[in-house]
Scaffold this active site. Sequence first.
Site: not given
Length: 325
Positions: A25, A53, A154, A213, A215, A314-315
């Site tokens: 991501n 993303e 995603y 991702d 989540n 951030d990933h």
Amino acid sequence: MVTSPTGGVCPPGSLIVMLRIATANVNGIRAAQRRGFDDWLTGRHCDVIALQEIRAQANKLPEGAFGGYHVALETGGLPGRNGVAVLTTRPPAAVRTWSGTALLGEPHAGPGDLREVPAADRVALARDLRPFIAEGRYIEVDLAEVPVTVACLYLPKGGLPAELQRPERMREAPDGGRRYRRKMGFLAGFGRYLVRTRRAALAEGREFLLMGDMNIAHTPHDLANWRGNRNHDGFLPEERDWFDRQLSPRTLVDVVRSVHPDTDGPYSWWSWAGQSFAKDVGWRIDYHLATPRLARRAIRAEVDREHRGVRLSDHSPVVVDYETG
């Protein structure tokens, strides 16, 4: 010592050929490029890369955004949000999306070089997924060099149910559980869809690999502070129960967990805030979920926490080497 077709190195003494596959991501392809994504892409020698993303419409992509790879891209219709892609060293044999079209590009393609092509799905889309058709959350390709179907997802982040929302503990305004209900609807529809598309791939003689991702942190081994997050979106019991139902020795296997059983992590997401990254207070929410035969071919799985001392997002990319010969 044997190398993969793109130059990756197998463990010493190996007599195998390797397929290196990654998911990442990027939290915005333009931001990731500024942090060194191009350099990582060139030096990591992956054969297949699933990206989430992208956060850019076709005309806003940087020049040569995907390096020396062929790209199959679904940007969706939400400017600056979502967007998924699969990069391959050879042109894919087939591409499918929920919207029915995809963008394809040759190596080093610029924004003006992408061409829109039909990319109709082969299985019926679950009703719960129809509100997400134009959001750029899913793309699926058949690899040309090996009989594998690669899917890139995603999954919506979601939120808390209304009864768990406490304004003083929330970064976002309470929404009465709207984001929670939206995610749970997606999960219900995607669970049914996943069964059908996995079976369709197997019926064509192809293994199936879902990356992306998700989540959701599946088990207490998948986030650093699981006790403090039992009522946090991404680790709710109902989300974890859904994840349980997707996995079995006969359907899909969590590849990284099979390589790293009964250990904490390896985490793939950390907050930008505070010392989360430095202290490795992370979440494992980026997955390779593979049909059992393909999962058994995984010989190494690792997370690229940083590249040359810089976080790309951030990933962090999750890279798995699969035996193919």
